[in-house]
Structures are given as structure tokens and as C-alpha cells.
Design an enzyme around this catalytic site. Structure first.
Site, mmCIF file in Angstrom:
data_model
loop_
_atom_site.group_PDB
_atom_site.id
_atom_site.type_symbol
_atom_site.label_atom_id
_atom_site.label_comp_id
_atom_site.label_asym_id
_atom_site.label_seq_id
_atom_site.Cartn_x
_atom_site.Cartn_y
_atom_site.Cartn_z
ATOM 1 N N ARG A 201 3.558 -2.579 4.801
ATOM 2 C CA ARG A 201 4.590 -1.672 4.314
ATOM 3 C C ARG A 201 5.684 -2.492 3.646
ATOM 4 N NH1 ARG A 201 1.364 1.557 4.567
ATOM 5 N NH2 ARG A 201 1.363 3.660 5.475
ATOM 6 N N ILE B 225 -7.589 -4.826 10.842
ATOM 7 C CA ILE B 225 -7.677 -5.340 9.478
ATOM 8 C C ILE B 225 -7.614 -6.858 9.485
ATOM 9 C CG2 ILE B 225 -6.498 -5.468 7.246
ATOM 10 C CD1 ILE B 225 -5.619 -2.553 7.702
ATOM 11 N N THR C 161 0.184 -6.177 2.451
ATOM 12 C CA THR C 161 -0.561 -4.933 2.294
ATOM 13 C C THR C 161 -0.167 -3.935 3.376
ATOM 14 O OG1 THR C 161 -2.381 -5.829 3.632
ATOM 15 C CG2 THR C 161 -2.560 -6.067 1.236
ATOM 16 N N ASP D 196 0.783 -12.361 17.031
ATOM 17 C CA ASP D 196 0.839 -10.954 17.430
ATOM 18 C C ASP D 196 1.212 -10.911 18.902
ATOM 19 O OD1 ASP D 196 0.310 -8.287 18.217
ATOM 20 O OD2 ASP D 196 -1.110 -8.059 16.556
ATOM 21 N N GLU E 239 8.506 3.388 -3.555
ATOM 22 C CA GLU E 239 7.288 3.543 -4.354
ATOM 23 C C GLU E 239 7.280 4.905 -5.040
ATOM 24 O OE1 GLU E 239 3.953 2.907 -1.768
ATOM 25 O OE2 GLU E 239 4.548 0.877 -1.247
ATOM 26 N N ALA F 196 -4.580 -1.402 -1.858
ATOM 27 C CA ALA F 196 -5.413 -2.290 -1.038
ATOM 28 C C ALA F 196 -6.500 -1.523 -0.289
ATOM 29 C CB ALA F 196 -4.552 -3.073 -0.056
ATOM 30 N N GLY F 197 -6.169 -0.364 0.217
ATOM 31 C CA GLY F 197 -7.140 0.416 0.974
ATOM 32 C C GLY F 197 -7.915 1.413 0.143
ATOM 33 N N HIS G 16 -0.083 0.032 -4.388
ATOM 34 C CA HIS G 16 -0.508 0.491 -3.059
ATOM 35 C C HIS G 16 -1.996 0.867 -3.062
ATOM 36 C CE1 HIS G 16 1.314 2.358 0.823
ATOM 37 N NE2 HIS G 16 0.064 1.949 1.049
ATOM 38 N N ASP H 46 1.329 -5.352 -2.502
ATOM 39 C CA ASP H 46 0.683 -4.061 -2.757
ATOM 40 C C ASP H 46 1.589 -2.914 -2.354
ATOM 41 O OD1 ASP H 46 -1.645 -2.500 -3.551
ATOM 42 O OD2 ASP H 46 -1.825 -1.994 -1.425
#
Length: 315
Positions: free
Chosen positions: A234, A152, A232, A171, A263, A284-285, A282, A258
Site C-alpha cells: 500500500r 506473497i 506492492t 516479520d 491513486e 502487481a496482482g 496498481h 505499484d
């Protein structure tokens, strides 16, 4: 019943089961509590879930013939992967099927906050026409910092660069000659440097013990007062009370969230309605295109597993 689907899915993909001669039950509200009798669960060979259904040892014990768990998404914090593997149950995810949608969401989030679209609309709706107040900012020349440089993030970096943005990332699992740094020319930096330099920090990491509350007050203080935080991934990656405190102290300009730790959130959640914060449910996807891809990919890979062919999307 061979397959149980416990949350919403693009129904056009269900025909794949019919074509394969596989029986299924589509129960999009089943995540709220399983009411199937022991006989039904005993014959179950596959279960397909989204992010609300908890698939742990208790459920696995009720499904002795279970062969595969399909995840309509990529997050796995609601699935006990270790328990599944111990039982010989495969887990397949919708690898990369919604990556474009999430990347575009982040672009939309950045544009929304720098052009203050929500506030401008409210201003005009209330009878105003103050153009000077809503003078915005360009994304061109700004720095996007990515925490997590997977699929992503790489697609997001490509789109951000097309807008003239600088992209840096952190990363620990990306090497200097991997695709992101070598082909996308993404500068790999320490987490501290990404937080300190970025005008926008976008989170793209899974929720693990190592990433839970990764973004706390100490790290929020490292960000520019003019910077925005976008999540976006968790909700648990951010210490939400610390974010509220940092925002109220003016330590960053705002946040687009998001995902949240709980939730849906309680109506008195401290981040709801807070100045500078946008919260979406939630999504975004969730696009029409991505949901069609996710459904067809996961059902197809579940069928491969049921037919004895290892899925390319095994976790």
C-alpha cells in the site's frame, strides 16, 4: 437485487450467481458514487468491492439486510471491518488468489531495474546502440529483503531462491519454526538489519496505524546507496516526500512503486518521472489468471455466506 458488484470483475465468474439463483447487479463504476434508491439498498444482502469503494458505517446503515462484504483482493483499508463485524456482517477476501501474480511482478521489477530495460529501449529508439552503457547486473548472489513474510513474500522467496538470491526477512508475527524460516530457509532479521543488508527491499505489509509511513527518511538512510525499494503493498507504507528526498540525494539507487498514497496520482506528483523510479498503476496482482481466481473465489465464498456456511476466507 441481492448482490451489488461496484468495481470490475472477471465476468466469466458471474455465472456462479445464475447457477445459484441469486440476483445481482454488476455496476463497475458504482464506486464513484452510489445512485441506487433506498429500496434497492434495503434489499441488498451482499456487496462485492475492490479497493476504491469505501464501505463504512454510512453505507452499512443503508443496507439493513447486508450479510457479507466480498473484497476482490486482500487489502482492507477501504472497509470498516470493525463496523461490519459490529453489525454482524461478514467480510471475505480473495485470500492468496493473486499471490503468484504479485510475486512474479517483484521478480520482473528486479530484472527490469538491474538490466535497465526501459532506458535501453529508449536509447535504441532514439538511434543509439551503446552496449557498454547498458552493462547490467545479475540477481544471482544478491540479497532480497522482505518486510512482511506472509503468503506473497513466501512465494516470492521461493522464486528468488531459484535465481540464486539470498533471502532475508522481517516479520514480528513469524516464529522461528514457521514455514518461511524452517522450510524456505529464510533468515529472519531485525528491520534495521534487513534494510542495511538487502540489495532489494520488497514491502509486503498491510496498511495499518502501525505500518503507515513505516519507511521514512530515517529508514531510507539505512539502505545501501545501490539498493532498490519495491512496493506492492500500500502506498501509505512509504513516506513519499522522504523517498523523493532520499532518491535525489543518492541514498538509494531507485524504486519500483505499484502503489501510491493517492491513486491515481496528480500529474505533478514528485515521484513521477524522477530518475530511478518506475511507477505502475496498481497492477502487481492483475493478471488474466489471477483475476479469474479472485472472481471465482470471492463469489463462491460470498455464496457460502449467503447460504449460511461460514467462508474459509473470512477476515
Amino acid at each position: 437485487m441481492e448482490v451489488l458488484i461496484t468495481e470490475f470483475i472477471d465476468e466469466s465468474a458471474l455465472s456462479l450467481f445464475d447457477e445459484a439463483g441469486v440476483t445481482y447487479a454488476y455496476k463497475p463504476e458504482a464506486w464513484q458514487g452510489f445512485s441506487f434508491d433506498e429500496k434497492a439498498l434495503a434489499s441488498l444482502k451482499a456487496i462485492i468491492v475492490r479497493n476504491k469503494t469505501r464501505v463504512g458505517a454510512d453505507l452499512l446503515n443503508q443496507c439493513p439486510q447486508l450479510q457479507v462484504i466480498g473484497r476482490l483482493g486482500v487489502g482492507l483499508d477501504n472497509i470498516d471491518v470493525a463496523a461490519a463485524k459490529k453489525r454482524g456482517v461478514s467480510v471475505v477476501s480473495a485470500r492468496n488468489a493473486n499471490a503468484i501474480s504479485v510475486a512474479e511482478y517483484v521478480i520482473a521489477a528486479m530484472l527490469a531495474v538491474v538490466r535497465r530495460l526501459r532506458e535501453a529501449d529508449e536509447h535504441v529508439t532514439e538511434g543509439g546502440w551503446d552496449r557498454h552503457t547498458f552493462t547490467g547486473l545479475e540477481l544471482y548472489g544478491k540479497t532480497l529483503g522482505l518486510i512482511g513474510c506472509g503468503e506473497i513474500a513466501q512465494r516470492l522467496a521461493l522464486r528468488a531462491k531459484s535465481l540464486g538470491m539470498n533471502v532475508i526477512g522481517h516479520d514480528p508475527y513469524v516464529a522461528p519454526y514457521d514455514f518461511a524460516p524452517s522450510e524456505l530457509k529464510m533468515q529472519l532479521r531485525s528491520l534495521d538489519e534487513v534494510l542495511e543488508r538487502a540489495d532489494f527491499v520488497s514491502l509486503h505489509v498491510p496498511l495499518t496505524e502501525g505500518t503507515r509511513h513505516l519507511i521514512d527518511y530515517k529508514r531510507l538512510k539505512q539502505m545501501k546507496p545501490s539498493a532498490y525499494l519495491i512496493n506492492t503493498s500500500r502506498g501509505g507504507v512509504i513516506q513519499e516526500e522522504h523517498l523523493r528526498q532520499a532518491l535525489q540525494e543518492g541514498r538509494l539507487a531507485g524504486a519500483v512503486l505499484d502503489v501510491l498514497e493517492e491513486e491515481p496520482p496528480h500529474r505533478d506528483h514528485p515521484l513521477l518521472g524522477l530518475k530511478g523510479v518506475l511507477v505502475t498503476p496498481h497492477i502487481a496482482g492483475l493478471t488474466v489468471e489471477s483475476q479469474a481466481r479472485v472472481a471465482r473465489l470471492v463469489i463462491g465464498e460470498v455464496l457460502h455466506e449467503l447460504q449460511g456456511d461460514p467462508s474459509i476466507c473470512r477476515v
